[in-house]
Design a protein around this motif. Structure first.
Motif, PDB file in Angstrom:
ATOM      1  N   ASN A   1       5.712   8.842   7.551  1.00 45.37           N
ATOM      2  CA  ASN A   1       7.053   9.202   7.081  1.00 45.37           C
ATOM      3  C   ASN A   1       7.602   8.243   6.027  1.00 45.37           C
ATOM      4  OD1 ASN A   1       7.035  11.402   8.736  1.00 45.37           O
ATOM      5  ND2 ASN A   1       8.533  10.605  10.206  1.00 45.37           N
ATOM      6  N   PHE A   2       7.333   6.952   6.188  1.00 43.91           N
ATOM      7  CA  PHE A   2       7.868   5.989   5.228  1.00 43.91           C
ATOM      8  C   PHE A   2       7.316   6.257   3.829  1.00 43.91           C
ATOM      9  CE2 PHE A   2       7.701   2.060   2.787  1.00 43.91           C
ATOM     10  CZ  PHE A   2       9.003   1.589   2.907  1.00 43.91           C
ATOM     11  N   THR A   3       5.983   6.403   3.711  1.00 42.13           N
ATOM     12  CA  THR A   3       5.368   6.647   2.406  1.00 42.13           C
ATOM     13  C   THR A   3       5.846   7.972   1.822  1.00 42.13           C
ATOM     14  OG1 THR A   3       3.395   5.402   3.077  1.00 42.13           O
ATOM     15  CG2 THR A   3       3.175   6.864   1.178  1.00 42.13           C
ATOM     16  N   TYR A   4       5.866   9.000   2.649  1.00 43.29           N
ATOM     17  CA  TYR A   4       6.314  10.325   2.200  1.00 43.29           C
ATOM     18  C   TYR A   4       7.750  10.265   1.681  1.00 43.29           C
ATOM     19  CZ  TYR A   4       7.847  15.190   2.621  1.00 43.29           C
ATOM     20  OH  TYR A   4       8.369  16.447   2.372  1.00 43.29           O
ATOM     21  N   ASN A   5       8.631   9.664   2.451  1.00 47.48           N
ATOM     22  CA  ASN A   5      10.038   9.612   2.044  1.00 47.48           C
ATOM     23  C   ASN A   5      10.261   8.740   0.819  1.00 47.48           C
ATOM     24  OD1 ASN A   5      10.876  11.361   4.052  1.00 47.48           O
ATOM     25  ND2 ASN A   5      11.321   9.735   5.518  1.00 47.48           N
TER      26      ASN A   5
ATOM     27  N   ALA B   1      17.134  19.038  -6.305  1.00 40.71           N
ATOM     28  CA  ALA B   1      17.945  19.683  -5.266  1.00 40.71           C
ATOM     29  C   ALA B   1      17.067  20.135  -4.108  1.00 40.71           C
ATOM     30  CB  ALA B   1      18.695  20.866  -5.857  1.00 40.71           C
ATOM     31  N   ILE B   2      15.862  20.602  -4.422  1.00 40.03           N
ATOM     32  CA  ILE B   2      14.920  21.022  -3.382  1.00 40.03           C
ATOM     33  C   ILE B   2      14.321  19.807  -2.677  1.00 40.03           C
ATOM     34  CG2 ILE B   2      12.727  22.217  -2.960  1.00 40.03           C
ATOM     35  CD1 ILE B   2      13.397  23.970  -5.426  1.00 40.03           C
ATOM     36  N   LEU B   3      13.914  18.823  -3.471  1.00 42.28           N
ATOM     37  CA  LEU B   3      13.275  17.630  -2.914  1.00 42.28           C
ATOM     38  C   LEU B   3      14.209  16.871  -1.975  1.00 42.28           C
ATOM     39  CD1 LEU B   3      11.527  16.442  -6.200  1.00 42.28           C
ATOM     40  CD2 LEU B   3      10.345  17.188  -4.126  1.00 42.28           C
ATOM     41  N   GLN B   4      15.483  16.867  -2.297  1.00 42.48           N
ATOM     42  CA  GLN B   4      16.465  16.148  -1.484  1.00 42.48           C
ATOM     43  C   GLN B   4      16.422  16.609  -0.024  1.00 42.48           C
ATOM     44  OE1 GLN B   4      18.792  13.552  -2.544  1.00 42.48           O
ATOM     45  NE2 GLN B   4      18.739  13.399  -0.311  1.00 42.48           N
ATOM     46  N   GLY B   5      16.163  17.887   0.167  1.00 41.23           N
ATOM     47  CA  GLY B   5      16.141  18.425   1.518  1.00 41.23           C
ATOM     48  C   GLY B   5      14.794  18.348   2.198  1.00 41.23           C
ATOM     49  N   MET B   6      13.822  17.698   1.554  1.00 40.03           N
ATOM     50  CA  MET B   6      12.468  17.671   2.102  1.00 40.03           C
ATOM     51  C   MET B   6      12.127  16.363   2.817  1.00 40.03           C
ATOM     52  SD  MET B   6      10.321  19.622  -0.920  1.00 40.03           S
ATOM     53  CE  MET B   6       8.744  19.329  -0.093  1.00 40.03           C
ATOM     54  N   LYS B   7      13.043  15.415   2.822  1.00 42.70           N
ATOM     55  CA  LYS B   7      12.766  14.177   3.554  1.00 42.70           C
ATOM     56  C   LYS B   7      12.642  14.502   5.036  1.00 42.70           C
ATOM     57  CE  LYS B   7      14.469  10.581   0.516  1.00 42.70           C
ATOM     58  NZ  LYS B   7      15.270   9.338   0.429  1.00 42.70           N
ATOM     59  N   ARG B   8      11.952  13.639   5.758  1.00 44.12           N
ATOM     60  CA  ARG B   8      11.660  13.975   7.144  1.00 44.12           C
ATOM     61  C   ARG B   8      11.718  12.756   8.053  1.00 44.12           C
ATOM     62  NH1 ARG B   8       5.258  15.019   5.787  1.00 44.12           N
ATOM     63  NH2 ARG B   8       4.566  12.853   6.098  1.00 44.12           N
ATOM     64  N   GLY B   9      11.780  12.998   9.335  1.00 40.46           N
ATOM     65  CA  GLY B   9      11.657  11.951  10.325  1.00 40.46           C
ATOM     66  C   GLY B   9      12.850  11.020  10.416  1.00 40.46           C
ATOM     67  N   LYS B  10      12.647   9.925  11.116  1.00 38.34           N
ATOM     68  CA  LYS B  10      13.706   8.937  11.362  1.00 38.34           C
ATOM     69  C   LYS B  10      14.043   8.124  10.114  1.00 38.34           C
ATOM     70  CE  LYS B  10      12.621   8.419  16.276  1.00 38.34           C
ATOM     71  NZ  LYS B  10      12.239   7.466  17.339  1.00 38.34           N
ATOM     72  N   ASN B  11      13.117   8.122   9.123  1.00 39.46           N
ATOM     73  CA  ASN B  11      13.334   7.276   7.947  1.00 39.46           C
ATOM     74  C   ASN B  11      13.811   8.091   6.745  1.00 39.46           C
ATOM     75  OD1 ASN B  11      12.448   4.898   9.235  1.00 39.46           O
ATOM     76  ND2 ASN B  11      10.328   5.536   8.955  1.00 39.46           N
ATOM     77  N   LYS B  12      14.631   9.094   6.984  1.00 38.34           N
ATOM     78  CA  LYS B  12      15.087   9.961   5.894  1.00 38.34           C
ATOM     79  C   LYS B  12      15.842   9.210   4.813  1.00 38.34           C
ATOM     80  CE  LYS B  12      15.255  14.556   7.912  1.00 38.34           C
ATOM     81  NZ  LYS B  12      16.084  15.750   8.102  1.00 38.34           N
ATOM     82  N   THR B  13      16.398   8.073   5.152  1.00 35.20           N
ATOM     83  CA  THR B  13      17.151   7.317   4.144  1.00 35.20           C
ATOM     84  C   THR B  13      16.272   6.340   3.391  1.00 35.20           C
ATOM     85  OG1 THR B  13      17.732   5.657   5.819  1.00 35.20           O
ATOM     86  CG2 THR B  13      19.272   7.476   5.481  1.00 35.20           C
ATOM     87  N   ALA B  14      14.974   6.303   3.675  1.00 36.32           N
ATOM     88  CA  ALA B  14      14.074   5.336   3.027  1.00 36.32           C
ATOM     89  C   ALA B  14      13.988   5.612   1.542  1.00 36.32           C
ATOM     90  CB  ALA B  14      12.690   5.415   3.653  1.00 36.32           C
TER      91      ALA B  14
ATOM     92  N   THR C   1       0.840  -1.192   0.000  1.00 36.90           N
ATOM     93  CA  THR C   1       0.000   0.000   0.000  1.00 36.90           C
ATOM     94  C   THR C   1       0.877   1.243   0.000  1.00 36.90           C
ATOM     95  OG1 THR C   1      -1.822  -1.058   1.205  1.00 36.90           O
ATOM     96  CG2 THR C   1      -1.720   1.328   1.279  1.00 36.90           C
ATOM     97  N   GLN C   2       1.838   1.275   0.905  1.00 37.53           N
ATOM     98  CA  GLN C   2       2.703   2.439   1.016  1.00 37.53           C
ATOM     99  C   GLN C   2       3.464   2.711  -0.276  1.00 37.53           C
ATOM    100  OE1 GLN C   2       4.557   0.771   4.640  1.00 37.53           O
ATOM    101  NE2 GLN C   2       4.184   2.761   5.592  1.00 37.53           N
ATOM    102  N   MET C   3       3.982   1.658  -0.886  1.00 34.04           N
ATOM    103  CA  MET C   3       4.733   1.833  -2.125  1.00 34.04           C
ATOM    104  C   MET C   3       3.828   2.260  -3.277  1.00 34.04           C
ATOM    105  SD  MET C   3       7.849   1.474  -1.326  1.00 34.04           S
ATOM    106  CE  MET C   3       8.674   1.311  -2.913  1.00 34.04           C
ATOM    107  N   GLY C   4       2.599   1.775  -3.296  1.00 36.18           N
ATOM    108  CA  GLY C   4       1.662   2.194  -4.332  1.00 36.18           C
ATOM    109  C   GLY C   4       1.335   3.670  -4.237  1.00 36.18           C
ATOM    110  N   VAL C   5       1.106   4.153  -3.020  1.00 38.14           N
ATOM    111  CA  VAL C   5       0.829   5.572  -2.811  1.00 38.14           C
ATOM    112  C   VAL C   5       2.062   6.405  -3.154  1.00 38.14           C
ATOM    113  CG1 VAL C   5       0.279   7.328  -1.092  1.00 38.14           C
ATOM    114  CG2 VAL C   5      -0.962   5.156  -1.087  1.00 38.14           C
ATOM    115  N   ALA C   6       3.238   5.962  -2.715  1.00 40.32           N
ATOM    116  CA  ALA C   6       4.472   6.687  -3.024  1.00 40.32           C
ATOM    117  C   ALA C   6       4.693   6.784  -4.532  1.00 40.32           C
ATOM    118  CB  ALA C   6       5.658   5.989  -2.362  1.00 40.32           C
ATOM    119  N   TRP C   7       4.481   5.705  -5.229  1.00 41.35           N
ATOM    120  CA  TRP C   7       4.619   5.667  -6.687  1.00 41.35           C
ATOM    121  C   TRP C   7       3.649   6.662  -7.337  1.00 41.35           C
ATOM    122  CZ3 TRP C   7       2.912   0.809  -9.927  1.00 41.35           C
ATOM    123  CH2 TRP C   7       3.340   0.945 -11.257  1.00 41.35           C
ATOM    124  N   GLY C   8       2.402   6.653  -6.841  1.00 39.93           N
ATOM    125  CA  GLY C   8       1.403   7.558  -7.391  1.00 39.93           C
ATOM    126  C   GLY C   8       1.768   9.019  -7.187  1.00 39.93           C
ATOM    127  N   ILE C   9       2.257   9.353  -6.001  1.00 38.25           N
ATOM    128  CA  ILE C   9       2.628  10.735  -5.714  1.00 38.25           C
ATOM    129  C   ILE C   9       3.819  11.168  -6.562  1.00 38.25           C
ATOM    130  CG2 ILE C   9       3.516  12.295  -3.925  1.00 38.25           C
ATOM    131  CD1 ILE C   9       1.895  10.574  -1.905  1.00 38.25           C
TER     132      ILE C   9
END
Length: 232
Positions: free
Chosen positions: A197-201, A219-232, A167-175
């Protein structure tokens, strides 16, 4: 009704079966038949008078049998309500990402009946089933990323509960796909959402990997990751 399994056995490839099994966790057993063959068989079945009987009574033991049914629903020529009835029967049976995405991409009737299919999809946003939610997410990505629907799609993604990895990957792909087509609206969404955070990242990661997203945006998006899962 034709014996599709007998036909499938003629196209089995052992090496392909081994390869495909490693890519599709939790699927039904695989025979090892390539997708173009499944599409060809599905197109033939969709033109036959008993295509509904095939969907309702045909075997579903193997991954390939499920995939053919996914394609038949998309290829069948019938009244939209007949197609939606078969889709409603089929969606709860989906148990892997490949059958899900094959069903979604082939469901071209949505483009000619967007409002009716949108209404059909809305109840699935409240589902607690992983692949029902993924089906809704991917169907919206495949058929509703338009000027008319982009805001509704993004709002719908914000409503989907993070039930399971697929589910999370499907939503991430769609976004991420939405960003490639409608960067302004999607950027606003990225700044104001309630995604986990996982889906967003993961969505950000997919944008960074996309050749359709300009480097200056990355370059902008790179700095927009958030939370503990920033490397996701």
């Amino acid at each position: 009704m034709r014996n599709i399994r007998t036909e499938l056995m003629q196209f089995q490839e052992e090496n392909y079966q081994t390869f495909s099994s490693s890519l599709i966790p939790n699927s039904k057993p695989l025979l090892g038949v390539r997708i173009p063959v499944l599409r060809k068989l599905a197109k033939e079945i969709a033109k036959e008078e008993d295509w509904i009987l095939f969907l309702e009574e045909g075997a579903e033991e193997y991954f390939e049998e499920m995939t053919i049914k996914a394609f038949v629903i998309g290829y069948a020529k019938a009244d939209i309500e007949v197609i939606l009835e078969q889709a409603e029967r089929f969606i709860p049976k989906i148990s892997d990402w490949s059958v899900c995405d094959s069903f979604c991409s082939t469901f071209q009737i949505a483009k000619k009946n967007r409002q009716r299919v949108w209404e059909f999809l809305m109840p699935y946003l409240k589902s607690d089933k992983e692949f029902e939610l993924r089906a809704a997410a991917v169907l919206m990505m495949d058929h509703y990323l338009t000027e008319e629907y982009i805001e509704q799609v993004l709002a719908a993604y914000n409503q989907i509960s993070p039930v399971g990895y697929y589910t999370q990957m499907g939503v991430a792909w769609g976004i991420a796909t939405a960003y490639a087509k409608f960067s302004k609206q999607t950027m606003t969404f990225l700044q104001e959402n309630t995604l986990d955070n996982f889906t967003y990242n993961k969505a950000i990661t997919k944008m960074l990997e996309s050749y359709r997203v300009p480097s200056e945006d990355k370059a902008i998006l790179q700095g927009m990751k958030r939370g503990k899962n920033k490397t996701a």
